[in-house]
Scaffold this motif. Sequence first.
Motif, PDB file in Angstrom:
ATOM      1  N   GLU A  86      -2.303   7.445  12.959  1.00 15.39           N
ATOM      2  CA  GLU A  86      -0.953   7.996  13.011  1.00 15.39           C
ATOM      3  C   GLU A  86      -0.540   8.383  11.592  1.00 15.39           C
ATOM      4  O   GLU A  86      -0.601   7.551  10.678  1.00 15.39           O
ATOM      5  CB  GLU A  86       0.038   6.971  13.579  1.00 15.39           C
ATOM      6  CG  GLU A  86      -0.261   6.563  15.018  1.00 15.39           C
ATOM      7  CD  GLU A  86      -0.112   7.729  15.995  1.00 15.39           C
ATOM      8  OE1 GLU A  86       0.701   8.637  15.726  1.00 15.39           O
ATOM      9  OE2 GLU A  86      -0.821   7.732  17.019  1.00 15.39           O
ATOM     10  N   THR A  87      -0.137   9.634  11.402  1.00 10.07           N
ATOM     11  CA  THR A  87       0.269  10.124  10.088  1.00 10.07           C
ATOM     12  C   THR A  87       1.791  10.148   9.987  1.00 10.07           C
ATOM     13  O   THR A  87       2.465  10.684  10.870  1.00 10.07           O
ATOM     14  CB  THR A  87      -0.282  11.534   9.832  1.00 10.07           C
ATOM     15  OG1 THR A  87      -1.719  11.487   9.902  1.00 10.07           O
ATOM     16  CG2 THR A  87       0.130  12.045   8.473  1.00 10.07           C
ATOM     17  N   MET A  88       2.301   9.569   8.927  1.00  6.55           N
ATOM     18  CA  MET A  88       3.731   9.512   8.691  1.00  6.55           C
ATOM     19  C   MET A  88       4.217  10.808   8.052  1.00  6.55           C
ATOM     20  O   MET A  88       3.429  11.590   7.527  1.00  6.55           O
ATOM     21  CB  MET A  88       4.057   8.316   7.796  1.00  6.55           C
ATOM     22  CG  MET A  88       3.651   6.972   8.400  1.00  6.55           C
ATOM     23  SD  MET A  88       3.445   5.658   7.183  1.00  6.55           S
ATOM     24  CE  MET A  88       4.969   5.765   6.258  1.00  6.55           C
ATOM     25  N   GLY A  89       5.517  11.006   8.053  1.00  4.93           N
ATOM     26  CA  GLY A  89       6.074  12.217   7.487  1.00  4.93           C
ATOM     27  C   GLY A  89       6.099  12.234   5.977  1.00  4.93           C
ATOM     28  O   GLY A  89       6.145  13.290   5.360  1.00  4.93           O
ATOM     29  N   ALA A  90       6.053  11.057   5.348  1.00  2.00           N
ATOM     30  CA  ALA A  90       6.125  10.983   3.888  1.00  2.00           C
ATOM     31  C   ALA A  90       5.343   9.768   3.413  1.00  2.00           C
ATOM     32  O   ALA A  90       5.064   8.840   4.176  1.00  2.00           O
ATOM     33  CB  ALA A  90       7.583  10.880   3.430  1.00  2.00           C
ATOM     34  N   TRP A  91       4.956   9.787   2.142  1.00  2.00           N
ATOM     35  CA  TRP A  91       4.286   8.643   1.536  1.00  2.00           C
ATOM     36  C   TRP A  91       5.307   7.542   1.266  1.00  2.00           C
ATOM     37  O   TRP A  91       6.386   7.805   0.746  1.00  2.00           O
ATOM     38  CB  TRP A  91       3.625   9.053   0.227  1.00  2.00           C
ATOM     39  CG  TRP A  91       2.375   9.848   0.437  1.00  2.00           C
ATOM     40  CD1 TRP A  91       2.301  11.152   0.839  1.00  2.00           C
ATOM     41  CD2 TRP A  91       1.036   9.403   0.285  1.00  2.00           C
ATOM     42  NE1 TRP A  91       0.993  11.556   0.939  1.00  2.00           N
ATOM     43  CE2 TRP A  91       0.191  10.494   0.595  1.00  2.00           C
ATOM     44  CE3 TRP A  91       0.467   8.201  -0.099  1.00  2.00           C
ATOM     45  CZ2 TRP A  91      -1.186  10.410   0.541  1.00  2.00           C
ATOM     46  CZ3 TRP A  91      -0.910   8.118  -0.162  1.00  2.00           C
ATOM     47  CH2 TRP A  91      -1.715   9.203   0.164  1.00  2.00           C
ATOM     48  N   LYS A  92       4.949   6.315   1.625  1.00  2.00           N
ATOM     49  CA  LYS A  92       5.833   5.177   1.442  1.00  2.00           C
ATOM     50  C   LYS A  92       5.040   3.968   0.962  1.00  2.00           C
ATOM     51  O   LYS A  92       3.839   3.859   1.225  1.00  2.00           O
ATOM     52  CB  LYS A  92       6.547   4.811   2.750  1.00  2.00           C
ATOM     53  CG  LYS A  92       7.486   5.887   3.296  1.00  2.00           C
ATOM     54  CD  LYS A  92       8.706   6.065   2.410  1.00  2.00           C
ATOM     55  CE  LYS A  92       9.675   7.090   2.978  1.00  2.00           C
ATOM     56  NZ  LYS A  92      10.893   7.236   2.141  1.00  2.00           N
ATOM     57  N   THR A  93       5.721   3.046   0.284  1.00  2.00           N
ATOM     58  CA  THR A  93       5.093   1.783  -0.093  1.00  2.00           C
ATOM     59  C   THR A  93       5.279   0.808   1.063  1.00  2.00           C
ATOM     60  O   THR A  93       6.385   0.325   1.315  1.00  2.00           O
ATOM     61  CB  THR A  93       5.712   1.216  -1.380  1.00  2.00           C
ATOM     62  OG1 THR A  93       5.508   2.152  -2.445  1.00  2.00           O
ATOM     63  CG2 THR A  93       5.060  -0.119  -1.755  1.00  2.00           C
ATOM     64  N   TYR A 139       9.033  -0.474   5.228  1.00  2.00           N
ATOM     65  CA  TYR A 139       9.205   0.146   3.914  1.00  2.00           C
ATOM     66  C   TYR A 139      10.674   0.512   3.745  1.00  2.00           C
ATOM     67  O   TYR A 139      11.443   0.537   4.724  1.00  2.00           O
ATOM     68  CB  TYR A 139       8.319   1.382   3.746  1.00  2.00           C
ATOM     69  CG  TYR A 139       8.502   2.470   4.778  1.00  2.00           C
ATOM     70  CD1 TYR A 139       9.530   3.410   4.665  1.00  2.00           C
ATOM     71  CD2 TYR A 139       7.646   2.575   5.871  1.00  2.00           C
ATOM     72  CE1 TYR A 139       9.705   4.416   5.597  1.00  2.00           C
ATOM     73  CE2 TYR A 139       7.814   3.584   6.815  1.00  2.00           C
ATOM     74  CZ  TYR A 139       8.844   4.497   6.682  1.00  2.00           C
ATOM     75  OH  TYR A 139       8.997   5.491   7.605  1.00  2.00           O
ATOM     76  N   ASP A 140      11.074   0.780   2.524  1.00  2.00           N
ATOM     77  CA  ASP A 140      12.469   1.111   2.198  1.00  2.00           C
ATOM     78  C   ASP A 140      13.444   0.070   2.729  1.00  2.00           C
ATOM     79  O   ASP A 140      14.565   0.388   3.156  1.00  2.00           O
ATOM     80  CB  ASP A 140      12.842   2.500   2.741  1.00  2.00           C
ATOM     81  CG  ASP A 140      12.113   3.627   2.039  1.00  2.00           C
ATOM     82  OD1 ASP A 140      11.523   3.372   0.959  1.00  2.00           O
ATOM     83  OD2 ASP A 140      12.108   4.761   2.565  1.00  2.00           O
ATOM     84  N   VAL A 158       0.850  -1.193   0.000  1.00  2.00           N
ATOM     85  CA  VAL A 158       0.000   0.000   0.000  1.00  2.00           C
ATOM     86  C   VAL A 158       0.886   1.244   0.000  1.00  2.00           C
ATOM     87  O   VAL A 158       1.782   1.389   0.835  1.00  2.00           O
ATOM     88  CB  VAL A 158      -0.915   0.026   1.237  1.00  2.00           C
ATOM     89  CG1 VAL A 158      -1.757   1.296   1.246  1.00  2.00           C
ATOM     90  CG2 VAL A 158      -1.799  -1.196   1.263  1.00  2.00           C
ATOM     91  N   TRP A 159       0.652   2.115  -0.948  1.00  2.00           N
ATOM     92  CA  TRP A 159       1.359   3.388  -0.982  1.00  2.00           C
ATOM     93  C   TRP A 159       0.561   4.360  -0.126  1.00  2.00           C
ATOM     94  O   TRP A 159      -0.480   4.864  -0.535  1.00  2.00           O
ATOM     95  CB  TRP A 159       1.453   3.864  -2.423  1.00  2.00           C
ATOM     96  CG  TRP A 159       2.304   5.066  -2.623  1.00  2.00           C
ATOM     97  CD1 TRP A 159       3.361   5.480  -1.863  1.00  2.00           C
ATOM     98  CD2 TRP A 159       2.168   6.038  -3.658  1.00  2.00           C
ATOM     99  NE1 TRP A 159       3.905   6.624  -2.362  1.00  2.00           N
ATOM    100  CE2 TRP A 159       3.194   6.995  -3.474  1.00  2.00           C
ATOM    101  CE3 TRP A 159       1.305   6.184  -4.736  1.00  2.00           C
ATOM    102  CZ2 TRP A 159       3.352   8.076  -4.314  1.00  2.00           C
ATOM    103  CZ3 TRP A 159       1.468   7.262  -5.583  1.00  2.00           C
ATOM    104  CH2 TRP A 159       2.486   8.200  -5.368  1.00  2.00           C
ATOM    105  N   GLY A 160       1.024   4.582   1.095  1.00  2.00           N
ATOM    106  CA  GLY A 160       0.222   5.366   2.013  1.00  2.00           C
ATOM    107  C   GLY A 160       1.056   6.197   2.961  1.00  2.00           C
ATOM    108  O   GLY A 160       2.291   6.160   2.953  1.00  2.00           O
TER     109      GLY A 160
END
Length: 380
Positions: free
Chosen positions: A273-280, A253-254, A229-231
């Motif tokens: 919880e919101t992350m700082g950047a979009w990640k797969t 991720y990464d 999921v890209w989120g």
Amino acid sequence: MRTISATLTAAGKATSRNPYPFTDIYDTIAGVKKLKPTSYYSGSEDDKFHACCMPSDGSLIRVRTDSSNNLYRSRVADPTSESTYSSWTDWSKTCYAVACAADGTNVVVVAIQTNGHLIYCQSLDSGSSWQDWLDLGDINGGSGYRIAVALEPDNRKGTIFWSDGTQVNIVPFVLDGYGCEASAYTDADSQWDNEGNASDGSEDTYASENFSLGASSTTDYAILTFDDVWGNQIKYYVDNAGSGATIEIDAYYDGGWNSIKSGAFTQGSTQTETMGAWKTISQVRIRVTIGEAGYYPRLYLCQVVGFAGGMELFNPASTTDADAAWTDDANGIDGNTNTHAESVPGAGNWPSTGLAGNFSGTYYVGGIKWYQKIGQASDV
């Protein structure tokens, strides 16, 4: 008894007669009544990219770009012949192409910005208000790019389609605010019961820790696997951990695990919880440190909010050179930017001289029709 007029009697006895044609006209095609659109608005806007859709409240949502690539939107609450269609809101974006779709009260707008990025915006209330734009990344978009978007009815899911003329790119997504469910669950130490309940999307069922833990004891990780999921958000719901409990949430991720949340949390309701950047994101793991002895943590929900499946690039299966005016046709669909199909002056139906102002031969790529208007003779 019916009396016949003298005129009709004379006509019936006459030795010659005039034909009397009789015609039935049906306003149907193959038995289906033809639609008769009524023009409500002729408009004076630039003849550029535009799109429209209608959410469930019956309003009309329109988006368009102008000759300077400025992006505008319009919402007509009750579209009738008396409505105003000339009012537009400047969205303060410059875009090459734009598309929109609606399902229920959800409206999605996607566009290719002039900086080459794919962007996304959503309304949850039929276009009355809009969330912030999301930048989905650089796709090297240009003026020749095309875009479309579709929503699955009542299914919270959609797909963005965009093409650079050589391949069709597909981005599946889940409507913002809804989470993507896990496809698998790992309980390495068998300390959780009913693990599947943590990934069924329901806040009424749960996976529960099955060991009696003392205060300050920590559960093993509940690991949930997702279909890439890209989120940028993790949603979770945990309760029954006792006063003073803490939680650890990591996302994979990464190439490694990354901490999303560590510390005190609110129990008994869904948290985000919101992350700082979009990640797969391919996995999320959660563990809880018990606040009081005798409590058994329960995990109701764990979701990733974002675009399911990441970006998928699909090359068309075939091309058709309708005018026999192109060479190396297959290079147009091989996904390689170092190869190309080329239009050839003098080939097929394309003249070899006087090219300026003419169109090249027609080239079909996966069902999409492409051709180029020539500005000067050297532009081939």
